[in-house]
Enzyme design. Sequence first.
Site: not given
Length: 387
Positions: A130, A136, A344, A367
Amino acid sequence: MPESGVERQLPTDEAQDLLRLVRDLARREIAPTASEDEEAGRFPREAFTLLSSAGLLGLPYDSGFGGGDQPYEVYLQVLEELAAARLTVGLGVSVHSLACHALANFGTKEQRSQHLPDMLGDGLLGAYCLSEPSSGSDAASLRTKAVRDGDTWVLTGTKAWITHGGIADFYTVLARSGGEGSHGITAFLVPGDAEGLSAAAPEKKMGMKGSPTAQVHFDGVRVSDARRLGDEGQGFQIALSALDSGRLGIAACAIGVAQAALDEAVAYAKGRSQFGRPVADFQGLRFMLADMATQIEAGRSLYLLAARLRDAGRPFSKQAAMAKLFCTDAAMKVTTDAVQVLGGYGYTADFPVERFMREAKVLQIVEGTNQIQRMVIARHLAGPESR
């Protein structure tokens, strides 16, 4: 992969057995090499072949065409288990299901009979096309062209950010067959070996390195009209329908990653001692773990509510957007906190929580970004924006 304390509500004994099968398979076949394979950028095609042979790539679809007849409520919890073992696999199954959606829900009976059994249970892997380099979030402005030439269509253009780009066996492609806007788009089922179809080198990503994401080029690709899905101009409607369901897949994957991070954090806190007592005894850290677990349970409840609405045939678009928004934001927060719990060590590749944090970030983007989800939710509440 530490033991998870998830207590699930499932509708049938069959679903309970299915989840146990998936959890066992994920722990034995996927999780043990997940960190190593992600670091090396290895795509686990053998895992998808195994899932296909086990009937796990077509769970929400009709058994008459090779599917599993499972409600979304069950299918999404399967995705969560797979994503907890390795997001590349869980999200890959979600994308494959998304790629099957147009054919399963808008294809003719002849099209479904011809193609769905191979797509759902014969080892094929799908991709969904798509997005484009210049469209986008604004998918209605896509530019890939579909021009009719007798009984065939000629596709020309480039799709971007395609999961499984270059390795998929089939692509569900949205292309412009008419005028501008959302009404000029049509959906097609394109074979992965079609002449003129090619993929660029995969993107270099901060996470999910084992999942190829690439541009896919269509250079005069010819597709028979028999592979057109739905009516001409119906493609945008088909895409939106698929995305509502796909967003729930992303939500479930996000909760899977978050749960994996919490499990690691709890195991570390219980096994690590400082100042002569277990780290898990310190109240500040205990409160962090409690907040992480609460976020996960809330997200799981939200995506399951949306799934149950879908299964009942009721509108669920608003709830799908809410689930995608909340679950992916929760995953980002939980995985970041898991790194903090490990101190750490959490910042090193010796433990998987740093990988979970990097993977969670992409779920806020794919999405439909979470900003888009907020727009969708607001439209349901207050109507379209004024122009």
